[in-house]
Design a protein around this motif. Structure first.
Motif, short mmCIF file in Angstrom:
data_model
loop_
_atom_site.label_atom_id
_atom_site.label_comp_id
_atom_site.label_asym_id
_atom_site.label_seq_id
_atom_site.Cartn_x
_atom_site.Cartn_y
_atom_site.Cartn_z
N GLN A 29 2.70 1.92 10.96
CA GLN A 29 2.11 1.45 9.71
C GLN A 29 0.87 0.59 9.98
OE1 GLN A 29 2.98 2.20 6.52
NE2 GLN A 29 4.38 3.69 7.43
N ALA A 30 0.89 -0.14 11.09
CA ALA A 30 -0.27 -0.97 11.43
C ALA A 30 -1.49 -0.10 11.74
CB ALA A 30 0.06 -1.86 12.63
N GLU A 31 -1.27 1.02 12.43
CA GLU A 31 -2.38 1.93 12.75
C GLU A 31 -2.94 2.58 11.49
OE1 GLU A 31 -1.20 3.41 17.25
OE2 GLU A 31 -0.18 4.30 15.53
N ILE A 32 -2.03 2.93 10.56
CA ILE A 32 -2.48 3.51 9.29
C ILE A 32 -3.28 2.47 8.50
CG2 ILE A 32 -1.70 4.41 7.07
CD1 ILE A 32 0.69 5.63 8.51
N LEU A 33 -2.79 1.23 8.50
CA LEU A 33 -3.50 0.16 7.78
C LEU A 33 -4.87 -0.08 8.38
CD1 LEU A 33 -3.38 -2.00 5.58
CD2 LEU A 33 -2.37 -3.55 7.26
N ALA A 34 -4.97 -0.04 9.71
CA ALA A 34 -6.27 -0.23 10.37
C ALA A 34 -7.23 0.88 9.98
CB ALA A 34 -6.08 -0.26 11.88
N THR A 68 0.84 -1.19 0.00
CA THR A 68 0.00 0.00 0.00
C THR A 68 0.87 1.24 0.00
OG1 THR A 68 -1.69 -1.16 1.24
CG2 THR A 68 -1.80 1.24 1.23
N THR A 69 0.64 2.15 -0.93
CA THR A 69 1.40 3.39 -0.98
C THR A 69 0.74 4.44 -0.09
OG1 THR A 69 2.08 2.95 -3.25
CG2 THR A 69 2.26 5.22 -2.47
N ILE A 70 1.49 4.94 0.90
CA ILE A 70 0.95 5.95 1.81
C ILE A 70 1.21 7.33 1.22
CG2 ILE A 70 1.03 6.86 4.14
CD1 ILE A 70 0.02 3.98 3.88
N ARG A 71 0.17 8.04 0.89
CA ARG A 71 0.30 9.34 0.26
C ARG A 71 0.14 10.45 1.29
NH1 ARG A 71 -3.78 9.93 -4.36
NH2 ARG A 71 -5.20 10.41 -2.65
N ARG A 72 0.96 11.48 1.16
CA ARG A 72 0.90 12.59 2.09
C ARG A 72 -0.46 13.28 1.99
NH1 ARG A 72 4.23 17.95 2.13
NH2 ARG A 72 4.06 17.67 -0.09
N GLU A 73 -1.13 13.43 3.11
CA GLU A 73 -2.47 14.00 3.14
C GLU A 73 -2.40 15.53 3.04
OE1 GLU A 73 -6.51 14.46 3.25
OE2 GLU A 73 -5.32 12.66 2.95
N ALA A 74 -3.27 16.10 2.20
CA ALA A 74 -3.33 17.55 2.06
C ALA A 74 -3.88 18.17 3.34
CB ALA A 74 -4.21 17.92 0.88
N PRO A 75 -3.38 19.37 3.73
CA PRO A 75 -3.87 20.00 4.96
C PRO A 75 -5.32 20.45 4.86
CG PRO A 75 -2.40 21.47 3.78
CD PRO A 75 -2.30 20.12 3.10
N HIS A 76 -5.81 20.72 3.64
CA HIS A 76 -7.21 21.09 3.47
C HIS A 76 -7.60 20.82 2.02
CE1 HIS A 76 -5.72 24.62 1.36
NE2 HIS A 76 -5.01 24.93 2.41
N VAL A 82 -4.56 -6.38 13.01
CA VAL A 82 -4.35 -4.94 13.19
C VAL A 82 -5.63 -4.26 13.65
CG1 VAL A 82 -2.44 -4.81 11.54
CG2 VAL A 82 -4.77 -4.42 10.74
N LEU A 83 -6.78 -4.73 13.20
CA LEU A 83 -8.04 -4.16 13.67
C LEU A 83 -8.26 -4.48 15.14
CD1 LEU A 83 -10.46 -4.84 10.66
CD2 LEU A 83 -9.50 -2.65 11.38
N GLY A 84 -7.90 -5.70 15.54
CA GLY A 84 -8.03 -6.07 16.94
C GLY A 84 -7.13 -5.25 17.84
N GLN A 85 -5.89 -5.00 17.39
CA GLN A 85 -4.97 -4.16 18.17
C GLN A 85 -5.48 -2.74 18.28
OE1 GLN A 85 -1.38 -4.69 15.89
NE2 GLN A 85 -0.77 -6.54 16.98
#
Length: 285
Positions: free
Chosen positions: A239-244, A3-11, A275-278
């Motif tokens: 990364q696990a929290e982002i994946l969840a 999964t590619t994590i893309r930088r989120e725009a501030p708005h 990861v969802l359980g955690q």
């Protein structure tokens, strides 16, 4: 498959998210398309002005600063990026060493010139940026009781301010301006230079880290995001929290099952369950 994590725009209310953060939300793509249509129309009519002189904008921002209104506050009101406005005026104490922009788009100039001291101070505003600036200073080792003279607030009120604004409460505009101004003055200063003992600095930094309060360097990566209540900082997020979080979005918003979400993310179903359980255990704690 990963999964590619893309930088989120501030708005998502200007073209910045599309051009600088590769945002492709349908509303943002449509905003970009309409902007291009408008540009082509003005070009055909001969009324297209890509840039105008920035001196009136610079003078206005400096006049607002002289009256205690920071460019950060102007950015929050106009919806413009903080870095965009800071490019027109030198930072406090920089003298003439830093170059400034000499041209500006007409629509940006119009938004800035429409801001007045009276309109800014007439209302309470969202306290997100105020809280985040205080927390970032704490992450640098500044205890609340030593911020009073720099922010113009009592140490007790600074602590109350952080707690209150976590519940989406508003703050006075002049309070937000004072904190923003103090934040800019202290951003490159070491607490030890002001007589704060090393063990106190370490303790404050540790407490801030335990609360996951983002640092100044983190906020510098996302221009304008510090004042945006819709921006969720992913500071020290695993990364696990982002994946969840991505999995929950696919399940709750896109309507996929866990198995389908796992396939979409390129992960095994058992790993998604873990990861969802955690995440659930952490939320309960």
């Amino acid at each position: 498959m990963t999964t590619t994590i893309r930088r989120e725009a501030p708005h998502h209310n200007t073209l910045t998210c599309y051009t600088e953060y590769s945002c492709r939300l349908p509303a943002c793509v449509e905003r970009k398309r309409l902007w291009q249509v408008e540009v082509r129309r003005r070009q055909r009519e001969g009324t297209w002005q890509p840039f105008v002189d920035a001196q009136p904008v610079r003078t206005h921002l400096l006049n607002l600063r002289a009256q205690g209104i920071s460019s950060n506050r102007v950015a929050a009101v106009t919806g413009l990026d903080k870095a965009t406005l800071r490019a027109f005026v030198p930072p406090i104490g920089a003298g003439k060493r830093r170059p400034v922009r000499h041209q500006v788009r007409p629509e940006v100039a119009a938004k800035v010139l429409a801001v007045t001291v009276e309109t800014l101070r007439a209302h309470d505003i969202d306290g997100t940026g105020t809280r985040r600036r205080i927390q970032a200073l704490a992450a640098a080792g500044w205890p609340f009781r030593r911020l009073d003279i720099h922010l113009g607030l009592s140490a007790q009120y600074i602590g109350d301010l952080v707690r209150r604004t976590e519940n989406d409460l508003l703050v006075r505009a002049n309070t937000a301006d004072g904190v923003a101004e103090g934040y800019e003055k202290l951003r490159d200063q070491r607490p030890s230079r002001y007589g704060i003992k090393p063990h106190i600095i370490r303790r404050v930094r540790t407490q801030a880290a335990e609360r996951r309060w983002p640092t100044q360097k983190y906020w510098d990566q996302f221009p304008g995001a510090i004042d945006d209540p819709d921006f969720t900082p992913e500071y020290k997020v695993t990364q696990a929290e982002i994946l969840a979080e991505e999995t929950r979005w696919l399940i709750e918003t896109a309507g996929l099952t866990r198995t389908e979400a796992a396939e979409r993310l390129g992960k095994h179903r058992s790993y998604i369950d873990r990861v969802l359980g955690q995440a659930d255990l952490k939320a309960a704690a």
